[in-house]
Design an enzyme around this catalytic site. Structure first.
Site, PDB file in Angstrom:
ATOM      1  N   ARG A 245     107.815  93.791  23.078  1.00  0.00           N
ATOM      2  CA  ARG A 245     108.372  92.668  23.538  1.00  0.00           C
ATOM      3  C   ARG A 245     109.004  92.522  24.978  1.00  0.00           C
ATOM      4  O   ARG A 245     109.689  93.631  25.212  1.00  0.00           O
ATOM      5  CB  ARG A 245     109.415  91.802  22.723  1.00  0.00           C
ATOM      6  N   GLU A 274     108.175  85.080  29.603  1.00  0.00           N
ATOM      7  CA  GLU A 274     106.840  85.237  29.313  1.00  0.00           C
ATOM      8  C   GLU A 274     106.274  83.749  29.242  1.00  0.00           C
ATOM      9  O   GLU A 274     106.559  82.991  28.286  1.00  0.00           O
ATOM     10  CB  GLU A 274     106.580  86.120  28.198  1.00  0.00           C
ATOM     11  N   HIS A 293     100.140  89.946  27.892  1.00  0.00           N
ATOM     12  CA  HIS A 293     100.375  90.134  26.544  1.00  0.00           C
ATOM     13  C   HIS A 293      98.932  90.336  25.874  1.00  0.00           C
ATOM     14  O   HIS A 293      98.511  89.501  25.087  1.00  0.00           O
ATOM     15  CB  HIS A 293     101.124  89.013  25.977  1.00  0.00           C
TER      16      HIS A 293
END
Ligand code: GLV
Length: 328
Positions: A245, A274, A293
């Site tokens: 993450r 993000e 991602h």
């Protein structure tokens, strides 16, 4: 299933998932509402469409908080299509009796492949040299051109030896890497199985590693786990790989480390924030390989994740044992 036997209630699916997954939901729920636009629903749209639902099938980019849950008092389950669930307020869900599920055991190998892809790409300068070749510069070939660093034989420091960390370790064995790891709890069985050496202290591990790969969930304890002191502890020839993450790494510290040469480079699939804004200074760093991602983004794995999320939602609404309920 005949209409009379279907789950009486609506499921809202926050992305247009593969047809077999939507069909599976249609077979079981009396109503299936699918978010058709390519991008995610805004929080207000998410709340509007979730109101009145019994089930919600979400992605990591959908924030499930107390306000959303309060807007949907009929909700029984939030089936998150991801192994991580830091986008969900687990305590708020528990307080309201809403079951939360994730999708473990179907994406770990795929994500480990991605960690290796980033490691190889940044160390062997694949992206920079690809761009240079496309710019027509192959003719300038020189023995000193685009030199990188070896992955084989290097020391890999894994932070978090869970299912993804250990899948990365198994791959590292094939590259004759020396494998070290740190974890909150020593993983004696796994470390023996993958041939990894336990290093109790994170900074010691950072100082000993040529590649550091992060495989911890995002929690209060892991937020900003890698910041200025941790980059200082790394070798200036080392690379940071992050497929966990974005918030596990302090973005400003990463930028500074890449700019001032505290580390050789980084390969990251996740960022904080993000998505990363298009004008973010990180994107100017040539010693950074960055992807949006994509850790679990293969055709086969995304179908498995979506189907598992659907099965979790169905089970939670039919009273069957829920395969992947999470408790925090
Ligand atoms: C993706 O980030 C996941 O948690 O599955």
């Amino acid at each position: 299933m005949p209409d009379g036997q279907k789950i009486a209630g609506r499921v809202f699916v926050t992305r247009d998932l593969a047809p077999p997954v939507i069909q599976r939901l249609r077979d079981e729920f009396s109503e299936v509402d699918v978010w058709e636009p390519y991008g995610p629903p805004a929080p207000r749209e998410l709340a509007e469409r979730t109101t009145g639902c019994v089930a919600l099938l979400t992605m990591v980019s959908d924030r499930v908080d107390a306000a959303l849950l309060d807007a949907a008092p009929t909700l029984k389950v939030v089936a998150n299509m991801a192994v991580g669930y830091n986008n969900v307020d687990i305590a708020a869900a528990a307080a309201r009796g809403v079951v939360i599920t994730n999708t473990p055991n179907v994406l770990e190998e795929t994500t480990a492949d991605m960690a290796f892809a980033l490691m190889l790409a940044v160390a062997r300068r694949v992206v920079e040299s690809d761009a240079d070749t496309r710019a027509g510069n192959w003719g300038l070939w020189h023995p000193g051109l685009w030199l990188g660093n070896d992955v084989h034989g290097a020391t890999l420091g894994i932070v978090g030896l869970g299912t993804i960390g250990s899948a990365v370790a198994r791959r590292a064995g094939g590259f004759d890497m020396r494998i070290k790891y740190t974890a909150r709890n020593r993983q004696s069985e796994t470390e023996a199985a993958v041939g990894a050496e336990y290093v109790p202290d994170l900074r010691d591990l950072l100082g000993q590693s040529d590649f550091v790969s992060l495989h911890v969930p995002l929690t209060d304890a892991t937020r900003d786990l890698i910041g200025v002191p941790e980059f200082r502890a790394m070798k200036s020839t080392a690379y940071l790989i992050n497929t966990s993450r974005g918030d596990v790494v302090n973005t400003d510290a990463l930028l500074a480390a890449l700019q001032d040469g505290a580390i050789a480079g980084a390969g990251i699939d996740v960022t904080a924030p993000e998505p990363i804004p298009p004008d973010h200074p990180l994107l100017k760093q040539s010693n950074l390989v960055i992807t949006p991602h994509l850790g679990s983004a293969t055709h086969a794995t995304r179908i498995r994740m979506a189907m598992l999320a659907a099965e979790n939602a169905i089970a939670a609404c039919t009273g069957a044992p829920v395969p992947n309920a999470v408790t925090g």
